[in-house]
Design a protein around this motif. Structure first.
Motif, PDB file in Angstrom:
ATOM      1  N   TYR A 167       0.811  -1.224   0.000  1.00 13.43           N
ATOM      2  CA  TYR A 167       0.000   0.000   0.000  1.00 13.43           C
ATOM      3  C   TYR A 167       0.844   1.274   0.000  1.00 13.43           C
ATOM      4  N   GLY A 168       2.095   1.175   0.430  1.00 19.07           N
ATOM      5  CA  GLY A 168       2.891   2.386   0.584  1.00 19.07           C
ATOM      6  C   GLY A 168       3.948   2.604  -0.479  1.00 19.07           C
ATOM      7  N   ILE A 169       4.592   1.537  -0.947  1.00 14.96           N
ATOM      8  CA  ILE A 169       5.714   1.682  -1.874  1.00 14.96           C
ATOM      9  C   ILE A 169       5.211   1.494  -3.301  1.00 14.96           C
ATOM     10  N   PRO A 170       5.446   2.461  -4.179  1.00 18.96           N
ATOM     11  CA  PRO A 170       4.893   2.387  -5.543  1.00 18.96           C
ATOM     12  C   PRO A 170       5.504   1.255  -6.372  1.00 18.96           C
ATOM     13  N   GLU A 171       4.757   0.875  -7.389  1.00 19.07           N
ATOM     14  CA  GLU A 171       5.147  -0.200  -8.296  1.00 19.07           C
ATOM     15  C   GLU A 171       6.495   0.082  -8.959  1.00 19.07           C
ATOM     16  N   PHE A 172       6.796   1.369  -9.241  1.00 12.21           N
ATOM     17  CA  PHE A 172       8.044   1.673  -9.939  1.00 12.21           C
ATOM     18  C   PHE A 172       9.266   1.480  -9.051  1.00 12.21           C
ATOM     19  N   ARG A 173       9.045   1.344  -7.747  1.00 12.61           N
ATOM     20  CA  ARG A 173      10.148   1.045  -6.822  1.00 12.61           C
ATOM     21  C   ARG A 173      10.140  -0.410  -6.382  1.00 12.61           C
ATOM     22  N   LEU A 174       8.938  -0.984  -6.254  1.00 15.10           N
ATOM     23  CA  LEU A 174       8.818  -2.363  -5.797  1.00 15.10           C
ATOM     24  C   LEU A 174       7.628  -3.027  -6.486  1.00 15.10           C
ATOM     25  N   GLY A 204       1.869  -2.276  12.155  1.00 17.40           N
ATOM     26  CA  GLY A 204       2.395  -1.131  11.414  1.00 17.40           C
ATOM     27  C   GLY A 204       2.238   0.186  12.139  1.00 17.40           C
ATOM     28  N   ALA A 205       2.769   1.226  11.505  1.00 16.45           N
ATOM     29  CA  ALA A 205       2.694   2.587  12.053  1.00 16.45           C
ATOM     30  C   ALA A 205       2.059   3.467  10.998  1.00 16.45           C
ATOM     31  N   GLY A 206       0.850   3.106  10.590  1.00 16.73           N
ATOM     32  CA  GLY A 206       0.259   3.694   9.396  1.00 16.73           C
ATOM     33  C   GLY A 206      -0.523   4.978   9.563  1.00 16.73           C
ATOM     34  N   LEU A 207      -0.637   5.524  10.777  1.00 18.92           N
ATOM     35  CA  LEU A 207      -1.433   6.738  10.932  1.00 18.92           C
ATOM     36  C   LEU A 207      -0.674   7.948  10.388  1.00 18.92           C
ATOM     37  N   PRO A 208      -1.359   8.811   9.629  1.00 20.98           N
ATOM     38  CA  PRO A 208      -0.686  10.002   9.076  1.00 20.98           C
ATOM     39  C   PRO A 208      -0.424  11.048  10.142  1.00 20.98           C
ATOM     40  N   SER A 209       0.497  11.944   9.834  1.00 21.65           N
ATOM     41  CA  SER A 209       0.815  13.050  10.727  1.00 21.65           C
ATOM     42  C   SER A 209       0.540  14.356   9.999  1.00 21.65           C
ATOM     43  N   TYR A 264      -3.174   8.881  -0.212  1.00 24.37           N
ATOM     44  CA  TYR A 264      -2.795   9.070  -1.619  1.00 24.37           C
ATOM     45  C   TYR A 264      -2.120   7.818  -2.177  1.00 24.37           C
ATOM     46  N   LEU A 265      -1.119   7.321  -1.441  1.00 17.64           N
ATOM     47  CA  LEU A 265      -0.379   6.157  -1.933  1.00 17.64           C
ATOM     48  C   LEU A 265      -1.211   4.885  -1.856  1.00 17.64           C
ATOM     49  N   THR A 266      -2.058   4.764  -0.839  1.00 17.49           N
ATOM     50  CA  THR A 266      -2.912   3.571  -0.742  1.00 17.49           C
ATOM     51  C   THR A 266      -3.890   3.511  -1.905  1.00 17.49           C
ATOM     52  N   ARG A 267      -4.481   4.648  -2.258  1.00 18.31           N
ATOM     53  CA  ARG A 267      -5.388   4.671  -3.409  1.00 18.31           C
ATOM     54  C   ARG A 267      -4.680   4.216  -4.683  1.00 18.31           C
ATOM     55  N   VAL A 268      -3.447   4.700  -4.854  1.00 20.21           N
ATOM     56  CA  VAL A 268      -2.717   4.412  -6.089  1.00 20.21           C
ATOM     57  C   VAL A 268      -2.147   2.995  -6.079  1.00 20.21           C
ATOM     58  N   ASN A 269      -1.463   2.631  -5.002  1.00 17.90           N
ATOM     59  CA  ASN A 269      -0.706   1.378  -4.984  1.00 17.90           C
ATOM     60  C   ASN A 269      -1.567   0.155  -4.723  1.00 17.90           C
ATOM     61  N   LEU A 270      -2.377   0.211  -3.682  1.00 17.10           N
ATOM     62  CA  LEU A 270      -3.170  -0.955  -3.301  1.00 17.10           C
ATOM     63  C   LEU A 270      -4.450  -1.064  -4.118  1.00 17.10           C
ATOM     64  N   MET A 271      -5.065   0.091  -4.399  1.00 13.28           N
ATOM     65  CA  MET A 271      -6.373   0.089  -5.050  1.00 13.28           C
ATOM     66  C   MET A 271      -6.303   0.454  -6.527  1.00 13.28           C
ATOM     67  N   LYS A 272      -5.058   0.573  -7.050  1.00  8.08           N
ATOM     68  CA  LYS A 272      -4.801   0.693  -8.497  1.00  8.08           C
ATOM     69  C   LYS A 272      -5.489   1.907  -9.128  1.00  8.08           C
TER      70      LYS A 272
END
Length: 383
Positions: free
Chosen positions: A183-190, A237-242, A260-268
């Motif tokens: 959910y956090g690291i984008p496809e272009f990195r992982l 995890g430590a997933g709460l935003p600051s 933002y990243l969860t929408r893009v990475n996990l939910m495509k």
């Protein structure tokens, strides 16, 4: 002396103006010959300080020697004795501040051995050739252990416990395994296929996985104890935003990087409307912060079509906690860096959508508890 003369191999990468328009992986990876050449730079130190720089104490000289001999599958086996996630760590682990920082070459003012790139090469080789090795496990002891969360910590503990013969079940709240890796690291990195492969290896070791299961809601700890679980490892995890708690922070189109990243990475969302998760693709996008998550967010914004994708960071580049490689890639891809600036207010339009950001210029003072120079606002510098 011959080894010392050998230049560090540079991993090939896709061109920045090509890659900043898609989500395919940026580095192409080392060839077999490049990997053997780079591994041959290892000086066989009597006391390999690189191992002490590795959080999981991988036998680094051991796997490098296997690569040098061309025994690439054996190299991966050496890695897996102590590391459950070599293909992942080879991509996202900060080697430059860990194992590679301790490499003896640094004392000679020469680039260290590319340990991370060679770790990635070994794991990729066995996956691409279908020769995936599975670590040996002790005889089953029939003691049930529950792990809450399937991120890096959960997967690592799952491997450690399975190798010791425990009956391990990993409970995951989301619909995919991997936690921040998906959910956090984008496809272009992982690429996510790598995460799925690593999970598959754990399944072959006997680890069971259960998704869409929230421990404490779907079932309580007492419920799981009644099912025979004797121990629990909490890896939620430590997933709460600051947030910064400044005026205008609740305006429309202001997101936490988590969402933002969860929408893009996990939910495509980057494949909308093929996937039905919407995402705002702004023409001018500012990301506040200087860590790896900030780099992931701003590089994602660029790929979603932002004409201006900006990092706004209150310190200088020298204090940025992001990996040097990520900062370098972001610059190559056209990201703007507004260092020594800090948001103090967001301004919206008549519909409540953010349209402007008021910044204050900063200067650096004495180091704080983190060892980085403390940022101080410059009076009258707001714009």
């Amino acid at each position: 002396k011959e080894r010392v003369k050998t230049e560090r191999v540079k991993m090939p990468e896709r061109g920045p103006l090509e890659r900043n328009k898609d989500f395919n992986e940026v580095p192409i990876g080392l060839s077999e010959e490049q990997a053997k050449c780079e591994a041959s730079r290892c000086l066989d130190c009597p006391t390999p300080t690189c191992i002490s720089g590795c959080p999981v104490n991988i036998n680094i000289p051991g796997f490098l020697k296997e690569i040098e001999r061309g025994e690439f599958v054996n190299a991966a086996k050496v890695l897996k004795r102590t590391n459950a996630l070599p293909a992942i760590c080879g991509r996202v682990c900060p080697q430059e501040t860990q194992c590679e920082e301790r490499c003896i070459y640094n004392k000679m003012n020469k680039p260290p051995v590319a340990i991370g790139q060679l770790e990635r090469f070994s794991a990729d080789f066995e996956r691409n050739t279908g020769n995936i090795s599975v670590p040996k496990c002790a005889e089953p002891n029939n003691i049930k252990v529950a792990i809450v969360g399937s991120g890096p910590a959960g997967l690592t503990v799952a491997q450690e416990m399975a190798m010791r013969g425990y009956d391990v079940t990993v409970f995951e709240a989301l619909h995919e395994y991997g936690g921040v890796l998906v959910y956090g690291i984008p496809e272009f990195r992982l690429p996510k296929v790598i995460v799925r492969t690593e999970v598959g290896i754990l399944e072959k070791m006997g680890v069971k996985f259960v998704k869409n299961f929230i421990v404490g809601r779907t079932a309580s700890f007492d419920d799981l104890k009644e099912q025979g679980y004797k121990a629990f490892f909490i890896a939620s995890g430590a997933g709460l935003p600051s947030f910064m708690n400044i005026p205008g922070e609740n305006l429309i189109n202001i997101f936490s990087s988590n969402e933002y990243l969860t929408r893009v990475n996990l939910m495509k969302a980057f494949r909308f409307p093929e996937y039905d998760t919407p995402i705002v693709c702004g023409k001018s996008v500012a990301v506040i912060g200087g860590g790896n998550t900030a780099m992931d967010s701003v590089r994602t914004a660029k790929r979603l079509g932002a004409e201006r994708a900006m990092i706004v960071y209150r310190r200088s580049e020298a204090e940025m906690p992001a990996r040097i490689e990520e900062i370098h890639h972001a610059k190559e891809e056209g990201v703007e860096f507004m260092n020594l600036n800090n948001p103090i207010e967001y301004i919206g339009d008549s519909d409540g959508r953010v349209k402007q950001m008021k910044l204050q210029k900063m200067e650096l003072g004495e180091p704080d508890a983190s060892g980085r120079r403390r940022p101080r606002p410059i009076e009258g510098s707001e714009y």
